[in-house]
Design a protein around this motif. Structure first.
Motif, PDB file in Angstrom:
ATOM      1  N   GLU A  46      75.283   1.579  71.149  1.00  0.00           N
ATOM      2  CA  GLU A  46      74.151   0.933  71.152  1.00  0.00           C
ATOM      3  C   GLU A  46      72.961   1.752  70.517  1.00  0.00           C
ATOM      4  O   GLU A  46      71.881   1.179  70.577  1.00  0.00           O
ATOM      5  CB  GLU A  46      73.899   0.808  72.788  1.00  0.00           C
ATOM      6  CG  GLU A  46      74.747  -0.234  73.446  1.00  0.00           C
ATOM      7  CD  GLU A  46      74.499  -0.296  74.974  1.00  0.00           C
ATOM      8  OE1 GLU A  46      73.179  -0.525  75.133  1.00  0.00           O
ATOM      9  OE2 GLU A  46      75.485  -0.213  75.494  1.00  0.00           O
ATOM     10  N   LEU A  47      73.244   2.869  69.884  1.00  0.00           N
ATOM     11  CA  LEU A  47      72.323   3.733  69.369  1.00  0.00           C
ATOM     12  C   LEU A  47      71.988   2.798  67.978  1.00  0.00           C
ATOM     13  O   LEU A  47      72.867   2.311  67.355  1.00  0.00           O
ATOM     14  CB  LEU A  47      72.799   5.059  68.953  1.00  0.00           C
ATOM     15  CG  LEU A  47      72.949   6.065  70.210  1.00  0.00           C
ATOM     16  CD1 LEU A  47      73.662   7.314  69.559  1.00  0.00           C
ATOM     17  CD2 LEU A  47      71.747   6.139  70.873  1.00  0.00           C
ATOM     18  N   THR A  48      70.699   3.021  67.645  1.00  0.00           N
ATOM     19  CA  THR A  48      70.443   2.414  66.257  1.00  0.00           C
ATOM     20  C   THR A  48      70.760   3.157  65.155  1.00  0.00           C
ATOM     21  O   THR A  48      70.604   4.303  65.162  1.00  0.00           O
ATOM     22  CB  THR A  48      68.567   2.014  66.379  1.00  0.00           C
ATOM     23  OG1 THR A  48      68.078   3.479  66.405  1.00  0.00           O
ATOM     24  CG2 THR A  48      68.383   1.255  67.723  1.00  0.00           C
ATOM     25  N   VAL A  51      68.412   6.320  64.431  1.00  0.00           N
ATOM     26  CA  VAL A  51      69.030   7.413  65.485  1.00  0.00           C
ATOM     27  C   VAL A  51      70.008   8.103  65.046  1.00  0.00           C
ATOM     28  O   VAL A  51      70.129   9.348  65.076  1.00  0.00           O
ATOM     29  CB  VAL A  51      69.006   6.872  66.799  1.00  0.00           C
ATOM     30  CG1 VAL A  51      69.530   8.060  67.918  1.00  0.00           C
ATOM     31  CG2 VAL A  51      67.532   6.059  67.484  1.00  0.00           C
ATOM     32  N   ILE A  52      70.932   7.501  64.689  1.00  0.00           N
ATOM     33  CA  ILE A  52      72.424   7.963  64.083  1.00  0.00           C
ATOM     34  C   ILE A  52      72.190   8.846  63.067  1.00  0.00           C
ATOM     35  O   ILE A  52      72.639   9.920  62.864  1.00  0.00           O
ATOM     36  CB  ILE A  52      73.248   6.969  64.017  1.00  0.00           C
ATOM     37  CG1 ILE A  52      73.809   6.271  65.170  1.00  0.00           C
ATOM     38  CG2 ILE A  52      74.799   7.440  63.149  1.00  0.00           C
ATOM     39  CD1 ILE A  52      74.788   4.885  65.082  1.00  0.00           C
ATOM     40  N   GLU A  53      71.333   8.339  62.051  1.00  0.00           N
ATOM     41  CA  GLU A  53      71.063   9.331  60.970  1.00  0.00           C
ATOM     42  C   GLU A  53      70.255  10.419  61.205  1.00  0.00           C
ATOM     43  O   GLU A  53      70.461  11.404  60.673  1.00  0.00           O
ATOM     44  CB  GLU A  53      70.248   8.255  59.925  1.00  0.00           C
ATOM     45  CG  GLU A  53      70.727   7.100  59.179  1.00  0.00           C
ATOM     46  CD  GLU A  53      69.782   6.246  58.268  1.00  0.00           C
ATOM     47  OE1 GLU A  53      68.804   6.770  58.177  1.00  0.00           O
ATOM     48  OE2 GLU A  53      70.220   5.068  57.935  1.00  0.00           O
ATOM     49  N   GLU A  54      69.522  10.483  61.968  1.00  0.00           N
ATOM     50  CA  GLU A  54      68.555  11.777  62.439  1.00  0.00           C
ATOM     51  C   GLU A  54      69.317  12.596  63.227  1.00  0.00           C
ATOM     52  O   GLU A  54      69.541  13.886  62.979  1.00  0.00           O
ATOM     53  CB  GLU A  54      67.288  11.510  63.335  1.00  0.00           C
ATOM     54  CG  GLU A  54      66.351  10.763  62.550  1.00  0.00           C
ATOM     55  CD  GLU A  54      65.601  11.983  61.390  1.00  0.00           C
ATOM     56  OE1 GLU A  54      65.428  13.064  62.000  1.00  0.00           O
ATOM     57  OE2 GLU A  54      65.452  11.560  60.537  1.00  0.00           O
ATOM     58  N   ILE A  55      70.380  12.253  63.881  1.00  0.00           N
ATOM     59  CA  ILE A  55      71.371  12.824  64.660  1.00  0.00           C
ATOM     60  C   ILE A  55      72.104  13.850  63.651  1.00  0.00           C
ATOM     61  O   ILE A  55      72.362  14.868  63.919  1.00  0.00           O
ATOM     62  CB  ILE A  55      72.182  12.182  65.607  1.00  0.00           C
ATOM     63  CG1 ILE A  55      71.203  11.640  66.780  1.00  0.00           C
ATOM     64  CG2 ILE A  55      73.255  12.965  66.275  1.00  0.00           C
ATOM     65  CD1 ILE A  55      71.977  10.735  67.824  1.00  0.00           C
ATOM     66  N   LEU A  56      72.763  12.961  62.664  1.00  0.00           N
ATOM     67  CA  LEU A  56      73.741  13.596  61.649  1.00  0.00           C
ATOM     68  C   LEU A  56      72.838  14.568  61.080  1.00  0.00           C
ATOM     69  O   LEU A  56      73.458  15.460  60.403  1.00  0.00           O
ATOM     70  CB  LEU A  56      74.302  12.566  60.716  1.00  0.00           C
ATOM     71  CG  LEU A  56      75.269  11.559  61.609  1.00  0.00           C
ATOM     72  CD1 LEU A  56      75.674  10.723  60.471  1.00  0.00           C
ATOM     73  CD2 LEU A  56      76.459  12.408  62.252  1.00  0.00           C
ATOM     74  N   LYS A  57      71.605  14.461  60.594  1.00  0.00           N
ATOM     75  CA  LYS A  57      70.824  15.310  59.861  1.00  0.00           C
ATOM     76  C   LYS A  57      70.388  16.609  60.511  1.00  0.00           C
ATOM     77  O   LYS A  57      70.634  17.832  60.120  1.00  0.00           O
ATOM     78  CB  LYS A  57      69.223  14.676  59.206  1.00  0.00           C
ATOM     79  CG  LYS A  57      69.474  14.125  58.169  1.00  0.00           C
ATOM     80  CD  LYS A  57      68.051  13.837  57.902  1.00  0.00           C
ATOM     81  CE  LYS A  57      67.785  12.256  57.432  1.00  0.00           C
ATOM     82  NZ  LYS A  57      66.383  12.041  57.407  1.00  0.00           N
TER      83      LYS A  57
END
Length: 101
Positions: A46-48, A51-57
C-alpha cells in the motif's frame, strides 16, 4: 464561648476551601486532552511509489519492519537497519520526510 465560635468558623472555612480547591483541580485536569495521530497498520504493497523510492535512497541496506498510515496520508515506517537496530521514520505520501519527536 467566643473561642468556640471562632474555632467552628475556622473549621468550616478550611473544609470549604479544601473542597473548592479539589473540584477546581478536577476540572482543570479533565480539560487537558492530548490529541494523537492514530496510525493503522498497512501492508507494504500500500506504500506509494515516491515513498518506496525515498526508502530505497535513504535506507538501501535496511528492511521494512512495519508500515502504518494515518488519516492525513502520512506513513510511519519501522526500518530494521543492517546492524539489527530499529528506527522509526515518518514520510508523507509524496515522499517528503517528516520530523516528529
Amino acid at each position: 464561648m467566643k473561642n468556640y465560635a471562632l474555632l467552628v468558623f475556622l473549621t468550616f472555612g478550611i473544609m470549604f476551601n479544601a473542597a473548592a480547591k479539589t473540584s477546581s483541580d478536577i476540572i482543570e485536569t479533565a480539560i487537558i486532552v492530548k490529541i494523537a495521530d492514530e496510525y493503522v497498520k498497512i501492508k507494504s504493497s500500500e506504500l506509494t511509489p515516491p515513498v518506496i523510492e525515498e526508502i530505497l535512497k535513504q535506507y538501501p541496506t535496511s528492511k521494512l519492519g512495519g508500515a502504518f498510515k494515518n488519516d492525513k496520508g502520512e506513513f510511519k515506517l519501522i526500518m530494521v537497519l543492517k546492524s539489527g537496530t530499529r528506527k522509526t521514520v515518518y514520510i508523507d505520501q509524496h515522499g517528503n520526510w517528516i520530523n516528529k519527536r
